[in-house]
Enzyme design. Structure first.
Site, PDB file in Angstrom:
ATOM      1  N   GLU A 211      -0.948  -0.108   4.181  1.00 18.02           N
ATOM      2  CA  GLU A 211      -1.431  -0.002   2.949  1.00 18.02           C
ATOM      3  C   GLU A 211      -2.195  -0.934   2.146  1.00 18.02           C
ATOM      4  O   GLU A 211      -1.918  -1.663   1.453  1.00 18.02           O
ATOM      5  CB  GLU A 211      -0.198   0.188   1.783  1.00 18.02           C
ATOM      6  CG  GLU A 211       0.770   1.369   2.196  1.00 18.02           C
ATOM      7  CD  GLU A 211       2.011   1.711   1.535  1.00 18.02           C
ATOM      8  OE1 GLU A 211       2.556   2.480   1.357  1.00 18.02           O
ATOM      9  OE2 GLU A 211       2.183   0.546   0.300  1.00 18.02           O
TER      10      GLU A 211
ATOM     11  N   GLU B 153       4.905   7.070   5.951  1.00 22.38           N
ATOM     12  CA  GLU B 153       6.028   6.903   5.024  1.00 22.38           C
ATOM     13  C   GLU B 153       6.091   7.971   4.024  1.00 22.38           C
ATOM     14  O   GLU B 153       5.139   8.703   3.673  1.00 22.38           O
ATOM     15  CB  GLU B 153       5.772   5.662   4.265  1.00 22.38           C
ATOM     16  CG  GLU B 153       5.907   4.385   4.768  1.00 22.38           C
ATOM     17  CD  GLU B 153       5.842   2.955   4.175  1.00 22.38           C
ATOM     18  OE1 GLU B 153       5.917   3.099   2.787  1.00 22.38           O
ATOM     19  OE2 GLU B 153       5.240   2.225   4.768  1.00 22.38           O
TER      20      GLU B 153
END
Length: 441
Positions: free
Chosen positions: A168, A352
Protein backbone atom coordinates in the site's frame (compact mmCIF):
# COMPACT_ATOMS: atom_id res chain seq x y z
CA UNK A 1 -22.14 -20.17 6.20
CA UNK A 2 -20.70 -18.82 2.95
CA UNK A 3 -22.86 -19.21 -0.13
CA UNK A 4 -19.87 -19.67 -2.44
CA UNK A 5 -17.31 -22.44 -2.25
CA UNK A 6 -14.04 -23.22 -3.96
CA UNK A 7 -16.01 -24.91 -6.76
CA UNK A 8 -17.57 -21.55 -7.75
CA UNK A 9 -14.20 -20.15 -8.81
CA UNK A 10 -11.97 -20.98 -11.80
CA UNK A 11 -9.68 -24.01 -11.70
CA UNK A 12 -6.47 -23.16 -9.87
CA UNK A 13 -7.93 -20.12 -8.07
CA UNK A 14 -5.99 -19.58 -4.82
CA UNK A 15 -7.34 -18.63 -1.41
CA UNK A 16 -5.18 -17.15 1.31
CA UNK A 17 -5.02 -15.07 4.45
CA UNK A 18 -2.74 -12.13 5.14
CA UNK A 19 -0.91 -10.51 8.07
CA UNK A 20 1.97 -8.09 8.57
CA UNK A 21 5.09 -8.33 10.69
CA UNK A 22 4.76 -5.41 13.12
CA UNK A 23 1.08 -6.10 13.67
CA UNK A 24 1.53 -9.67 14.92
CA UNK A 25 5.13 -10.69 15.63
CA UNK A 26 6.02 -8.88 18.84
CA UNK A 27 8.66 -6.39 17.80
CA UNK A 28 10.35 -6.02 21.19
CA UNK A 29 11.65 -9.59 20.89
CA UNK A 30 14.27 -11.39 18.84
CA UNK A 31 16.83 -8.64 18.39
CA UNK A 32 14.71 -6.34 16.22
CA UNK A 33 15.69 -2.67 16.01
CA UNK A 34 13.51 0.30 16.88
CA UNK A 35 11.04 1.49 14.25
CA UNK A 36 9.33 4.80 13.54
CA UNK A 37 6.12 3.13 14.70
CA UNK A 38 7.62 2.72 18.16
CA UNK A 39 8.49 6.43 18.10
CA UNK A 40 5.07 7.42 16.76
CA UNK A 41 3.28 5.38 19.45
CA UNK A 42 5.45 6.92 22.18
CA UNK A 43 4.23 10.39 21.17
CA UNK A 44 1.06 11.31 23.14
CA UNK A 45 -2.11 11.45 21.11
CA UNK A 46 -0.91 9.49 18.08
CA UNK A 47 -2.18 5.99 18.91
CA UNK A 48 -5.20 4.90 20.93
CA UNK A 49 -3.99 4.06 24.40
CA UNK A 50 -0.39 4.72 23.31
CA UNK A 51 -0.36 1.05 22.26
CA UNK A 52 2.44 -0.41 20.16
CA UNK A 53 3.58 -3.66 18.58
CA UNK A 54 6.01 -4.70 21.31
CA UNK A 55 4.21 -7.98 21.97
CA UNK A 56 1.23 -7.85 19.58
CA UNK A 57 0.13 -11.47 18.94
CA UNK A 58 3.48 -12.98 19.98
CA UNK A 59 3.62 -14.64 16.56
CA UNK A 60 7.41 -14.73 16.86
CA UNK A 61 7.00 -17.51 19.41
CA UNK A 62 3.64 -18.94 18.29
CA UNK A 63 4.18 -19.09 14.53
CA UNK A 64 3.94 -22.87 14.31
CA UNK A 65 0.43 -22.96 15.79
CA UNK A 66 -0.56 -20.01 13.60
CA UNK A 67 0.61 -21.83 10.48
CA UNK A 68 -1.39 -24.85 11.62
CA UNK A 69 -4.47 -22.61 11.59
CA UNK A 70 -3.78 -21.75 7.96
CA UNK A 71 -3.32 -25.39 7.00
CA UNK A 72 -6.35 -26.54 8.93
CA UNK A 73 -8.43 -23.73 7.42
CA UNK A 74 -7.83 -25.21 3.94
CA UNK A 75 -5.98 -22.13 2.70
CA UNK A 76 -3.55 -22.34 -0.19
CA UNK A 77 -1.32 -19.30 0.41
CA UNK A 78 -0.08 -17.20 3.32
CA UNK A 79 0.74 -13.56 2.64
CA UNK A 80 3.14 -12.31 5.32
CA UNK A 81 5.59 -9.43 5.51
CA UNK A 82 9.19 -9.22 6.61
CA UNK A 83 10.32 -6.59 9.10
CA UNK A 84 13.17 -4.40 7.86
CA UNK A 85 14.15 -3.57 11.46
CA UNK A 86 14.09 -7.23 12.50
CA UNK A 87 16.40 -8.20 9.64
CA UNK A 88 18.63 -5.09 9.82
CA UNK A 89 18.14 -3.35 13.18
CA UNK A 90 19.77 -0.10 12.02
CA UNK A 91 18.28 -0.30 8.55
CA UNK A 92 21.76 -0.61 7.07
CA UNK A 93 24.85 -2.60 7.85
CA UNK A 94 24.91 -5.80 9.84
CA UNK A 95 21.99 -8.21 9.72
CA UNK A 96 20.35 -9.73 12.79
CA UNK A 97 20.89 -13.52 12.63
CA UNK A 98 17.81 -14.13 14.80
CA UNK A 99 15.65 -12.22 12.33
CA UNK A 100 16.95 -14.09 9.30
CA UNK A 101 16.55 -17.40 11.11
CA UNK A 102 12.95 -16.57 12.00
CA UNK A 103 11.89 -15.93 8.41
CA UNK A 104 13.85 -18.97 7.28
CA UNK A 105 11.88 -21.15 9.71
CA UNK A 106 8.62 -19.46 8.77
CA UNK A 107 9.05 -20.19 5.05
CA UNK A 108 10.08 -23.78 5.70
CA UNK A 109 7.13 -24.19 8.05
CA UNK A 110 4.75 -23.04 5.34
CA UNK A 111 6.23 -25.41 2.79
CA UNK A 112 6.10 -28.28 5.28
CA UNK A 113 2.36 -27.66 5.62
CA UNK A 114 1.75 -27.50 1.89
CA UNK A 115 1.21 -23.73 1.91
CA UNK A 116 2.58 -21.26 -0.63
CA UNK A 117 4.68 -18.46 0.93
CA UNK A 118 3.80 -14.99 -0.42
CA UNK A 119 6.15 -12.37 1.01
CA UNK A 120 5.83 -8.61 1.17
CA UNK A 121 9.12 -6.93 1.96
CA UNK A 122 7.80 -3.84 3.71
CA UNK A 123 4.61 -3.17 5.65
CA UNK A 124 5.38 0.20 7.25
CA UNK A 125 7.92 -0.60 10.02
CA UNK A 126 10.78 1.72 8.95
CA UNK A 127 13.90 1.45 11.14
CA UNK A 128 14.23 4.55 13.32
CA UNK A 129 17.83 5.03 12.25
CA UNK A 130 16.63 5.60 8.68
CA UNK A 131 13.80 7.87 9.83
CA UNK A 132 16.54 9.98 11.42
CA UNK A 133 18.00 10.42 7.93
CA UNK A 134 14.71 11.58 6.42
CA UNK A 135 13.10 8.21 5.80
CA UNK A 136 10.93 8.14 2.70
CA UNK A 137 11.71 11.81 2.00
CA UNK A 138 15.33 10.89 1.27
CA UNK A 139 16.04 9.53 -2.21
CA UNK A 140 18.77 7.33 -0.74
CA UNK A 141 16.08 5.14 0.76
CA UNK A 142 15.75 3.35 -2.58
CA UNK A 143 19.32 2.11 -2.21
CA UNK A 144 18.89 1.22 1.45
CA UNK A 145 15.77 -0.73 0.57
CA UNK A 146 17.59 -2.53 -2.24
CA UNK A 147 20.26 -3.64 0.24
CA UNK A 148 17.62 -4.89 2.66
CA UNK A 149 15.94 -6.74 -0.20
CA UNK A 150 19.20 -8.45 -1.10
CA UNK A 151 19.85 -9.43 2.53
CA UNK A 152 16.49 -11.04 3.21
CA UNK A 153 15.83 -12.50 -0.24
CA UNK A 154 19.29 -14.05 -0.43
CA UNK A 155 18.10 -16.09 2.53
CA UNK A 156 14.47 -16.95 1.67
CA UNK A 157 13.88 -15.88 -1.93
CA UNK A 158 14.59 -19.30 -3.43
CA UNK A 159 11.55 -20.82 -1.67
CA UNK A 160 8.91 -18.13 -2.08
CA UNK A 161 5.84 -18.55 -4.26
CA UNK A 162 5.59 -14.79 -4.78
CA UNK A 163 7.05 -11.53 -3.57
CA UNK A 164 6.10 -7.84 -3.63
CA UNK A 165 8.24 -4.96 -2.37
CA UNK A 166 5.86 -2.58 -0.55
CA UNK A 167 2.35 -2.87 0.85
CA UNK A 168 0.00 0.00 0.00
CA UNK A 169 2.24 2.82 -1.22
CA UNK A 170 -0.59 5.32 -0.58
CA UNK A 171 -0.41 4.65 3.15
CA UNK A 172 3.38 4.92 3.16
CA UNK A 173 3.31 8.17 1.19
CA UNK A 174 0.10 10.16 1.55
CA UNK A 175 -1.51 8.93 4.76
CA UNK A 176 1.77 9.15 6.66
CA UNK A 177 3.21 12.39 5.26
CA UNK A 178 0.15 14.48 4.29
CA UNK A 179 -2.59 13.36 6.67
CA UNK A 180 -0.26 12.58 9.58
CA UNK A 181 -2.29 9.57 10.69
CA UNK A 182 0.51 7.00 10.43
CA UNK A 183 4.22 7.15 11.24
CA UNK A 184 6.12 9.41 10.82
CA UNK A 185 3.03 11.56 11.36
CA UNK A 186 3.87 14.49 9.07
CA UNK A 187 1.47 16.97 7.46
CA UNK A 188 3.72 18.39 4.77
CA UNK A 189 2.96 18.45 1.04
CA UNK A 190 6.63 18.62 0.03
CA UNK A 191 7.44 15.56 2.14
CA UNK A 192 4.38 13.83 0.66
CA UNK A 193 5.40 14.36 -2.95
CA UNK A 194 8.86 13.02 -2.27
CA UNK A 195 7.68 10.05 -0.25
CA UNK A 196 5.11 9.07 -2.88
CA UNK A 197 7.75 9.06 -5.59
CA UNK A 198 10.51 7.47 -3.53
CA UNK A 199 8.30 4.57 -2.42
CA UNK A 200 7.84 3.67 -6.08
CA UNK A 201 11.53 4.17 -6.76
CA UNK A 202 12.29 1.75 -3.91
CA UNK A 203 9.78 -0.67 -5.42
CA UNK A 204 11.70 -0.52 -8.69
CA UNK A 205 15.09 -1.06 -7.08
CA UNK A 206 13.84 -3.99 -4.99
CA UNK A 207 12.28 -5.60 -8.04
CA UNK A 208 15.61 -5.29 -9.87
CA UNK A 209 17.42 -6.97 -6.98
CA UNK A 210 14.96 -9.86 -6.83
CA UNK A 211 15.17 -10.40 -10.60
CA UNK A 212 18.96 -10.45 -10.33
CA UNK A 213 18.66 -13.12 -7.62
CA UNK A 214 16.70 -15.27 -10.08
CA UNK A 215 13.35 -14.81 -8.37
CA UNK A 216 10.07 -14.89 -10.28
CA UNK A 217 6.38 -14.18 -9.70
CA UNK A 218 7.09 -10.63 -8.56
CA UNK A 219 4.29 -8.12 -8.18
CA UNK A 220 3.06 -4.93 -6.56
CA UNK A 221 0.27 -4.35 -4.02
CA UNK A 222 -1.80 -1.16 -4.09
CA UNK A 223 -4.84 -0.17 -2.06
CA UNK A 224 -8.00 1.24 -3.62
CA UNK A 225 -10.99 3.19 -2.34
CA UNK A 226 -14.10 3.80 -4.40
CA UNK A 227 -14.54 7.58 -4.50
CA UNK A 228 -18.10 8.90 -5.01
CA UNK A 229 -19.14 12.57 -5.29
CA UNK A 230 -21.16 13.57 -2.26
CA UNK A 231 -23.68 15.42 -4.43
CA UNK A 232 -24.49 16.03 -8.09
CA UNK A 233 -22.64 19.33 -8.37
CA UNK A 234 -19.49 19.88 -10.47
CA UNK A 235 -17.41 20.80 -7.43
CA UNK A 236 -18.07 17.46 -5.74
CA UNK A 237 -17.40 15.63 -9.00
CA UNK A 238 -14.02 17.34 -9.34
CA UNK A 239 -13.19 16.65 -5.68
CA UNK A 240 -13.99 12.93 -6.08
CA UNK A 241 -11.82 12.80 -9.22
CA UNK A 242 -8.94 14.42 -7.31
CA UNK A 243 -9.31 11.90 -4.48
CA UNK A 244 -9.39 9.07 -6.99
CA UNK A 245 -6.28 10.54 -8.55
CA UNK A 246 -3.98 10.67 -5.55
CA UNK A 247 -5.44 7.54 -3.93
CA UNK A 248 -6.02 5.15 -6.83
CA UNK A 249 -4.44 6.42 -10.03
CA UNK A 250 -1.10 7.89 -8.93
CA UNK A 251 0.61 4.63 -8.01
CA UNK A 252 -1.22 2.51 -10.56
CA UNK A 253 -0.28 4.90 -13.36
CA UNK A 254 3.34 5.07 -12.21
CA UNK A 255 3.67 1.29 -12.15
CA UNK A 256 1.78 0.53 -15.34
CA UNK A 257 2.04 3.68 -17.50
CA UNK A 258 5.34 5.18 -16.30
CA UNK A 259 3.72 8.53 -15.66
CA UNK A 260 1.66 10.31 -13.01
CA UNK A 261 -1.86 11.74 -13.50
CA UNK A 262 -2.00 15.39 -14.50
CA UNK A 263 -4.67 16.24 -11.94
CA UNK A 264 -2.44 14.96 -9.12
CA UNK A 265 0.60 16.81 -10.45
CA UNK A 266 -1.47 20.00 -10.24
CA UNK A 267 -1.00 19.71 -6.48
CA UNK A 268 2.16 17.66 -6.04
CA UNK A 269 4.10 18.74 -9.13
CA UNK A 270 5.82 21.80 -7.60
CA UNK A 271 7.04 19.64 -4.72
CA UNK A 272 8.27 16.59 -6.64
CA UNK A 273 11.99 15.74 -6.52
CA UNK A 274 14.10 17.11 -9.35
CA UNK A 275 14.21 15.01 -12.51
CA UNK A 276 11.66 12.53 -11.19
CA UNK A 277 10.72 11.72 -14.78
CA UNK A 278 14.08 10.00 -15.23
CA UNK A 279 13.04 7.30 -12.73
CA UNK A 280 9.89 6.16 -14.48
CA UNK A 281 11.40 3.35 -16.55
CA UNK A 282 12.79 1.78 -13.37
CA UNK A 283 9.45 2.24 -11.59
CA UNK A 284 7.44 0.86 -14.49
CA UNK A 285 9.45 -2.28 -15.18
CA UNK A 286 7.71 -5.58 -15.88
CA UNK A 287 5.55 -7.16 -13.19
CA UNK A 288 4.18 -10.69 -13.05
CA UNK A 289 0.98 -9.76 -11.19
CA UNK A 290 -0.78 -6.90 -9.44
CA UNK A 291 -2.44 -7.09 -6.03
CA UNK A 292 -5.51 -5.04 -5.05
CA UNK A 293 -6.35 -4.27 -1.42
CA UNK A 294 -9.97 -3.14 -1.11
CA UNK A 295 -12.19 -2.39 1.88
CA UNK A 296 -14.58 0.52 1.37
CA UNK A 297 -15.92 3.49 -0.55
CA UNK A 298 -15.78 7.18 0.42
CA UNK A 299 -18.16 10.06 -0.27
CA UNK A 300 -16.15 13.13 -1.26
CA UNK A 301 -17.24 16.77 -1.14
CA UNK A 302 -15.45 19.95 -2.17
CA UNK A 303 -13.91 22.01 0.63
CA UNK A 304 -12.28 25.43 0.78
CA UNK A 305 -8.53 25.75 0.93
CA UNK A 306 -5.51 24.69 -1.10
CA UNK A 307 -5.16 21.48 -3.11
CA UNK A 308 -6.67 18.93 -2.86
CA UNK A 309 -9.68 21.00 -1.77
CA UNK A 310 -11.89 18.18 -0.54
CA UNK A 311 -13.26 16.41 2.50
CA UNK A 312 -14.81 13.04 3.29
CA UNK A 313 -18.44 13.04 4.41
CA UNK A 314 -20.41 10.23 6.10
CA UNK A 315 -22.23 7.91 3.74
CA UNK A 316 -25.54 6.08 4.16
CA UNK A 317 -24.38 2.47 3.80
CA UNK A 318 -23.82 0.02 6.69
CA UNK A 319 -20.41 0.50 8.28
CA UNK A 320 -17.73 -1.60 9.94
CA UNK A 321 -16.34 -1.05 13.44
CA UNK A 322 -13.93 1.59 12.10
CA UNK A 323 -16.66 3.46 10.21
CA UNK A 324 -15.90 2.18 6.72
CA UNK A 325 -18.90 1.83 4.41
CA UNK A 326 -19.52 -1.69 3.13
CA UNK A 327 -19.69 -1.53 -0.66
CA UNK A 328 -18.82 -4.89 -2.29
CA UNK A 329 -19.58 -3.63 -5.79
CA UNK A 330 -16.51 -1.43 -5.56
CA UNK A 331 -14.27 -4.50 -5.59
CA UNK A 332 -15.75 -5.67 -8.89
CA UNK A 333 -15.43 -2.14 -10.28
CA UNK A 334 -11.73 -1.96 -9.45
CA UNK A 335 -10.92 -5.43 -10.76
CA UNK A 336 -12.60 -4.52 -14.04
CA UNK A 337 -11.13 -1.04 -14.20
CA UNK A 338 -7.57 -2.13 -13.46
CA UNK A 339 -7.74 -4.94 -16.00
CA UNK A 340 -9.39 -2.92 -18.76
CA UNK A 341 -7.43 0.29 -18.31
CA UNK A 342 -4.02 -0.62 -16.95
CA UNK A 343 -2.85 -4.21 -16.67
CA UNK A 344 -4.49 -5.65 -19.80
CA UNK A 345 -4.19 -9.36 -19.09
CA UNK A 346 -1.77 -9.35 -16.14
CA UNK A 347 -2.90 -11.73 -13.38
CA UNK A 348 -4.70 -9.91 -10.57
CA UNK A 349 -5.05 -10.93 -6.93
CA UNK A 350 -7.25 -9.49 -4.20
CA UNK A 351 -4.42 -9.30 -1.69
CA UNK A 352 -6.47 -7.85 1.18
CA UNK A 353 -10.18 -7.68 1.93
CA UNK A 354 -11.92 -7.88 5.28
CA UNK A 355 -13.78 -5.99 7.98
CA UNK A 356 -13.32 -4.85 11.55
CA UNK A 357 -15.92 -5.64 14.18
CA UNK A 358 -16.05 -5.61 17.96
CA UNK A 359 -16.00 -9.39 18.20
CA UNK A 360 -16.58 -10.93 21.63
CA UNK A 361 -15.64 -14.35 22.94
CA UNK A 362 -18.80 -15.85 24.50
CA UNK A 363 -18.83 -19.36 25.99
CA UNK A 364 -15.66 -20.26 24.12
CA UNK A 365 -16.89 -19.15 20.68
CA UNK A 366 -16.93 -16.01 18.53
CA UNK A 367 -19.99 -15.50 16.30
CA UNK A 368 -19.00 -12.96 13.67
CA UNK A 369 -21.94 -13.32 11.30
CA UNK A 370 -21.43 -9.79 9.95
CA UNK A 371 -17.95 -10.72 8.77
CA UNK A 372 -19.26 -13.90 7.12
CA UNK A 373 -21.79 -11.79 5.22
CA UNK A 374 -19.07 -9.26 4.29
CA UNK A 375 -16.77 -11.96 2.95
CA UNK A 376 -19.60 -13.65 1.09
CA UNK A 377 -20.65 -10.43 -0.63
CA UNK A 378 -17.11 -9.57 -1.70
CA UNK A 379 -16.30 -13.09 -2.86
CA UNK A 380 -19.41 -12.91 -5.03
CA UNK A 381 -17.98 -9.80 -6.72
CA UNK A 382 -14.66 -11.57 -7.30
CA UNK A 383 -16.47 -14.52 -8.88
CA UNK A 384 -18.47 -12.07 -11.00
CA UNK A 385 -15.27 -10.44 -12.26
CA UNK A 386 -13.75 -13.82 -13.10
CA UNK A 387 -16.90 -14.79 -15.00
CA UNK A 388 -16.62 -11.55 -16.97
CA UNK A 389 -13.12 -12.40 -18.14
CA UNK A 390 -11.02 -10.50 -15.61
CA UNK A 391 -7.91 -12.62 -14.90
CA UNK A 392 -8.33 -12.59 -11.12
CA UNK A 393 -6.39 -15.55 -9.76
CA UNK A 394 -6.74 -15.41 -6.00
CA UNK A 395 -8.28 -13.85 -2.91
CA UNK A 396 -6.68 -13.15 0.50
CA UNK A 397 -8.75 -12.23 3.52
CA UNK A 398 -7.45 -9.68 6.01
CA UNK A 399 -6.59 -10.83 8.51
CA UNK A 400 -5.70 -14.25 9.83
CA UNK A 401 -5.44 -12.89 13.39
CA UNK A 402 -6.84 -9.99 15.35
CA UNK A 403 -3.85 -7.68 15.67
CA UNK A 404 -2.35 -4.24 16.25
CA UNK A 405 -4.32 -1.92 14.01
CA UNK A 406 -1.83 0.94 13.87
CA UNK A 407 -3.11 4.32 15.12
CA UNK A 408 -6.33 2.81 16.49
CA UNK A 409 -4.50 0.22 18.58
CA UNK A 410 -5.91 -3.17 19.52
CA UNK A 411 -9.63 -2.39 19.74
CA UNK A 412 -10.66 -3.04 16.10
CA UNK A 413 -10.70 -6.74 15.31
CA UNK A 414 -10.10 -7.71 11.68
CA UNK A 415 -9.18 -11.35 12.28
CA UNK A 416 -10.93 -14.55 11.35
CA UNK A 417 -9.18 -15.91 14.46
CA UNK A 418 -9.82 -14.17 17.79
CA UNK A 419 -6.78 -13.30 19.92
CA UNK A 420 -7.05 -12.80 23.67
CA UNK A 421 -4.20 -10.33 24.09
CA UNK A 422 -3.84 -11.08 27.82
CA UNK A 423 -3.33 -14.83 27.35
CA UNK A 424 -2.52 -14.98 23.60
CA UNK A 425 -5.14 -17.72 23.23
CA UNK A 426 -6.40 -18.17 19.66
CA UNK A 427 -10.06 -18.97 18.97
CA UNK A 428 -11.25 -19.52 15.38
CA UNK A 429 -14.31 -17.38 14.71
CA UNK A 430 -17.40 -18.35 12.74
CA UNK A 431 -15.80 -16.71 9.68
CA UNK A 432 -12.79 -19.01 9.93
CA UNK A 433 -15.06 -22.05 10.20
CA UNK A 434 -17.16 -20.85 7.26
CA UNK A 435 -14.05 -20.42 5.11
CA UNK A 436 -12.74 -23.78 6.27
CA UNK A 437 -15.92 -25.47 4.98
CA UNK A 438 -16.07 -23.45 1.78
CA UNK A 439 -12.44 -24.14 0.85
CA UNK A 440 -12.47 -27.87 1.55
CA UNK A 441 -11.37 -29.86 -1.46
Amino acid sequence: MLKLTRADFPEGFLFGAATSSYQIEGHAQGGAGRTHWDDFADTPGNVAGAQNGAIACDHLNRWEADLDLLRDGNFDVYRFSTSWARVMPEGRGAANPEGLDFYDRLVDGLLDRGLKPAATLYHWELPSALADLGGWRNRDIAGWFADFTHTIMSRIGDRLWSAAPINEPWCVGFMSHFMGQHAPGLRDIRATARAMHHVLLAHGRATEVMRDLGMSNLGAVCNFEYAVPADAGPEAKKAAATYDGYYNRFFLSGLMNRTYPDDVLEGLGPHMPANWQDDMDLIGQRLDWLGLNYYTRKLIAAAPGPWPGLEEVPGPLPKTQVGWEIYPEGLYAFLKRVHDGYTRGLPLYVTENGMAWDDRLVNGAVRDDRRVAYLDAHLAQVARAAADGVPVKGYFTWSLLDNYEWNVGYDPRFGIVHVDYATQARTPKSSYLALQRALAR
